[in-house]
Design a protein around this motif. Sequence first.
Motif, mmCIF file in Angstrom:
data_model
loop_
_atom_site.group_PDB
_atom_site.id
_atom_site.type_symbol
_atom_site.label_atom_id
_atom_site.label_comp_id
_atom_site.label_asym_id
_atom_site.label_seq_id
_atom_site.Cartn_x
_atom_site.Cartn_y
_atom_site.Cartn_z
ATOM 1 N N SER A 192 0.821 -1.211 0.000
ATOM 2 C CA SER A 192 0.000 0.000 0.000
ATOM 3 C C SER A 192 0.853 1.259 0.000
ATOM 4 C CB SER A 192 -0.930 -0.001 1.214
ATOM 5 O OG SER A 192 -0.196 -0.150 2.417
ATOM 6 N N ALA A 193 2.124 1.153 0.420
ATOM 7 C CA ALA A 193 2.999 2.336 0.444
ATOM 8 C C ALA A 193 3.568 2.663 -0.930
ATOM 9 C CB ALA A 193 4.138 2.104 1.437
ATOM 10 N N CYS A 194 3.627 1.654 -1.808
ATOM 11 C CA CYS A 194 4.252 1.857 -3.127
ATOM 12 C C CYS A 194 3.357 2.713 -4.020
ATOM 13 C CB CYS A 194 4.507 0.507 -3.781
ATOM 14 S SG CYS A 194 5.211 0.656 -5.439
ATOM 15 N N PRO A 195 3.846 3.849 -4.526
ATOM 16 C CA PRO A 195 2.992 4.734 -5.337
ATOM 17 C C PRO A 195 2.772 4.238 -6.762
ATOM 18 C CG PRO A 195 5.191 5.666 -5.175
ATOM 19 C CD PRO A 195 5.184 4.446 -4.281
ATOM 20 N N VAL A 196 3.541 3.237 -7.203
ATOM 21 C CA VAL A 196 3.406 2.773 -8.583
ATOM 22 C C VAL A 196 2.955 1.312 -8.664
ATOM 23 C CG1 VAL A 196 5.040 4.432 -9.529
ATOM 24 C CG2 VAL A 196 5.889 2.236 -8.676
ATOM 25 N N ASN A 197 2.532 0.727 -7.525
ATOM 26 C CA ASN A 197 2.000 -0.634 -7.497
ATOM 27 C C ASN A 197 2.954 -1.642 -8.133
ATOM 28 O OD1 ASN A 197 0.149 -2.633 -6.936
ATOM 29 N ND2 ASN A 197 -1.083 -2.287 -8.774
ATOM 30 N N ILE B 80 4.916 -3.791 -6.255
ATOM 31 C CA ILE B 80 5.239 -4.858 -5.310
ATOM 32 C C ILE B 80 4.119 -5.890 -5.345
ATOM 33 C CG2 ILE B 80 5.784 -5.427 -2.924
ATOM 34 C CD1 ILE B 80 6.689 -2.557 -2.532
ATOM 35 N N HIS B 81 4.489 -7.121 -5.639
ATOM 36 C CA HIS B 81 3.494 -8.177 -5.826
ATOM 37 C C HIS B 81 4.022 -9.492 -5.285
ATOM 38 C CE1 HIS B 81 0.822 -5.758 -8.432
ATOM 39 N NE2 HIS B 81 1.961 -5.142 -8.731
ATOM 40 N N PRO B 82 3.125 -10.475 -5.072
ATOM 41 C CA PRO B 82 1.675 -10.389 -5.211
ATOM 42 C C PRO B 82 1.042 -9.577 -4.086
ATOM 43 C CG PRO B 82 2.281 -12.520 -4.330
ATOM 44 C CD PRO B 82 3.560 -11.832 -4.666
ATOM 45 N N THR B 83 -0.020 -8.863 -4.416
ATOM 46 C CA THR B 83 -0.759 -8.102 -3.419
ATOM 47 C C THR B 83 -1.773 -9.019 -2.740
ATOM 48 O OG1 THR B 83 -2.631 -7.432 -4.796
ATOM 49 C CG2 THR B 83 -0.603 -6.133 -4.994
ATOM 50 N N PRO B 84 -2.323 -8.609 -1.603
ATOM 51 C CA PRO B 84 -3.326 -9.450 -0.936
ATOM 52 C C PRO B 84 -4.552 -9.747 -1.783
ATOM 53 C CG PRO B 84 -2.479 -7.818 0.593
ATOM 54 C CD PRO B 84 -1.927 -7.459 -0.769
ATOM 55 N N CYS C 112 10.132 -0.031 -10.466
ATOM 56 C CA CYS C 112 10.509 0.671 -9.233
ATOM 57 C C CYS C 112 11.057 2.057 -9.555
ATOM 58 C CB CYS C 112 11.551 -0.141 -8.475
ATOM 59 S SG CYS C 112 12.157 0.639 -6.971
ATOM 60 N N ILE C 113 10.561 3.081 -8.845
ATOM 61 C CA ILE C 113 10.995 4.463 -9.111
ATOM 62 C C ILE C 113 11.972 4.967 -8.045
ATOM 63 C CG2 ILE C 113 8.908 5.059 -10.387
ATOM 64 C CD1 ILE C 113 7.881 6.460 -7.844
ATOM 65 N N ASP C 114 12.473 4.056 -7.209
ATOM 66 C CA ASP C 114 13.536 4.401 -6.263
ATOM 67 C C ASP C 114 13.100 5.477 -5.262
ATOM 68 O OD1 ASP C 114 16.040 4.368 -5.116
ATOM 69 O OD2 ASP C 114 16.922 5.751 -6.569
ATOM 70 N N CYS C 115 11.831 5.406 -4.822
ATOM 71 C CA CYS C 115 11.341 6.441 -3.903
ATOM 72 C C CYS C 115 11.603 6.100 -2.440
ATOM 73 C CB CYS C 115 9.846 6.684 -4.115
ATOM 74 S SG CYS C 115 8.794 5.308 -3.600
ATOM 75 N N GLY C 116 11.774 4.807 -2.134
ATOM 76 C CA GLY C 116 12.064 4.393 -0.770
ATOM 77 C C GLY C 116 10.859 4.308 0.146
ATOM 78 N N ALA C 117 9.655 4.514 -0.375
ATOM 79 C CA ALA C 117 8.463 4.452 0.488
ATOM 80 C C ALA C 117 8.297 3.068 1.106
ATOM 81 C CB ALA C 117 7.221 4.819 -0.314
ATOM 82 N N LEU D 158 -5.298 -2.128 -6.928
ATOM 83 C CA LEU D 158 -5.678 -1.892 -5.541
ATOM 84 C C LEU D 158 -6.983 -1.107 -5.490
ATOM 85 C CD1 LEU D 158 -2.197 -0.883 -4.095
ATOM 86 C CD2 LEU D 158 -3.290 -3.109 -4.043
ATOM 87 N N THR D 159 -7.856 -1.449 -4.562
ATOM 88 C CA THR D 159 -9.150 -0.785 -4.457
ATOM 89 C C THR D 159 -9.262 -0.064 -3.127
ATOM 90 O OG1 THR D 159 -10.109 -2.825 -3.578
ATOM 91 C CG2 THR D 159 -10.311 -2.454 -5.941
ATOM 92 N N PRO D 160 -9.882 1.123 -3.114
ATOM 93 C CA PRO D 160 -10.019 1.859 -1.853
ATOM 94 C C PRO D 160 -10.997 1.164 -0.911
ATOM 95 C CG PRO D 160 -11.257 2.953 -3.593
ATOM 96 C CD PRO D 160 -10.474 1.849 -4.259
ATOM 97 N N GLU D 161 -10.821 1.392 0.379
ATOM 98 C CA GLU D 161 -11.699 0.793 1.374
ATOM 99 C C GLU D 161 -12.988 1.606 1.509
ATOM 100 O OE1 GLU D 161 -9.685 0.310 5.043
ATOM 101 O OE2 GLU D 161 -8.025 -0.819 4.193
ATOM 102 N N THR D 162 -14.074 0.917 1.860
ATOM 103 C CA THR D 162 -15.345 1.583 2.083
ATOM 104 C C THR D 162 -15.334 2.253 3.452
ATOM 105 O OG1 THR D 162 -16.450 -0.115 0.777
ATOM 106 C CG2 THR D 162 -17.838 1.255 2.207
#
Length: 568
Positions: free
Chosen positions: A17-22, A24-28, A46-51, A94-98
């Motif tokens: 969830s921290a990665c801004p470009v999605n 990192i996988h597999p996701t949940p 990877c954009i080397d942001c370190g998040a 990734l989908t936002p939470e309700t």
Amino acid sequence: MAYVITQACCNDASCVSACPVNCIHPTPDEPEFATTEMLYIEPQACIDCGACVDACPVDAIFPEDQLTAPLQRYKEINADYYTRHPMPETWIPLTPETPPVRDLGTLRVAIVGAGPAACYAAEELLKRSDVEVDMFEKLPTPWGLVRAGVAPDHPGTKTVTEMFDWSLGRDAFRFHLNVEIGKHLGHADLLAHHHAVIYAVGASADRSLGIPGEDLPGSHAATEFVAWYNGHPDYADRTFDLSGERAVIVGNGNVALDVARILTMDPDELAKTDIADHALKALRDSNIREVVLLGRRGPAQAAYTNPEFLALGDLPGVDVVVDPAAMQLDARSQALLDSDDVEPAIAMKVRLAREFSQRTPTPGNKRIVFRYLVSPTEIDGTDRDPKRVQGLTVVANELVDGADGGLAARPTDRTERIDTSLVLRSIGYRGRPVPGVPFDERRGIVPNERGRVVLAGGDALPGVYVTGWIKRGPSGVIGTNKTCAKETVARLFEDFEARRLPAPSAGGKELGKLLAQRQPQQITRRDWQAIDAVERGRGAVEGRPRVKMTDTAEMIDVGRRRRGLFAR
């Protein structure tokens, strides 16, 4: 430059969830997450942001140019995953939470257990401001298998407790340690004081071999040995025969690898860890020179994960031994390996085993020996009275098509005897029944539907939930429990918002009075903080992370002395 996920990966997916470009996988949300050994970063995306580095609770992520020699292989392992899973066609976004429904009053939840599954559930619950959580643990210390199960030479894995400590350090959360449900409080007591109860009690029962001689002195469950060297109060007084030169471990999962590593490591290296003092002394006096691990199937089906297998090759003074003949795979395994659909993890298992089989042992080194396609049939004892383990007989297996569509091990007529004075079985675990709650004896879990406990007819048991191994069986690693807990808590919130949870007849004050009567020696959060500080202080003197207390009475005394200081 890309970042790389390494051996310590806990799979809790905080980095996803921290990665801004999605990248990192597999996701949940992806099917592979349920069985993956670790998570992987796509090097090209990877954009080397370190998040992800900041989000990782176990310090498992590094820039590729800062990988140490033992971790260099993970650059290849991360990239290999994306050869098999190219971006982005097969991935679910990734989908936002309700957002939750508010204005329903304060939700009170009891959690039984204080390991990762319990802590992730509490963390998920406490994301809302209208929730109070009481956590009950029969031991005088929290963190479950992170404290009593993770090997002492894996300190990075244990840093997840720092995240738990921070997340649970709020007024809406209360620890009740040294309180056993079924003894000091019952299931009905929990429901009388809470809207819901979540059982996160793990799978603490060992599976047995069911062979003659299994109960001889010198034959133990590997989890007893793990609890012993980790300072579990209930196992601190156990003894293990380390007088012989060979130990045999039945099973080759990660627990088996942990035990093999601890038995062969330099005690001076272990002395830098939080291993229990009594275990360190015994290991200094140990004569063990060889540990043999028995796997009933072949290297392609081995139960260990690649990161743990790979790490064995970096142990100073220890050779990993695989018979080259074992790498002559059966036709079915070879066909699987040659298939375009083979999972990278399976291919890597075989590749690593083949690499180990080609190494030349160093004279004088200790040995960790992997035996594949063998099963024990009998443990035999000495002629002395009482008898003790002196060896075991194993049978060679062949792989055949199993009823579940996979490959099963079938014994042949070829047998062999292995001399040893110590046999440790590590062949899996199952849950124990929870008083007042349904239990599936066959599967060893509490029957549930995505975390909701269900009765024999399929109806939900109001207000009762499970998470972790007691919910899904003994599978996954520490971080797997995060997704599991999130699913359970989502069901609990659904029921709360739909007003399906009966209101408790009593509250926190009444619970406090009841506990004072039933268990005056309970250990609170502040008591635990005092214990933690004493352990860390003793460790600092010796250059160790901590020196663990193993006597419950001493821990209670430390807590009482803290209360006395505050009372002055």
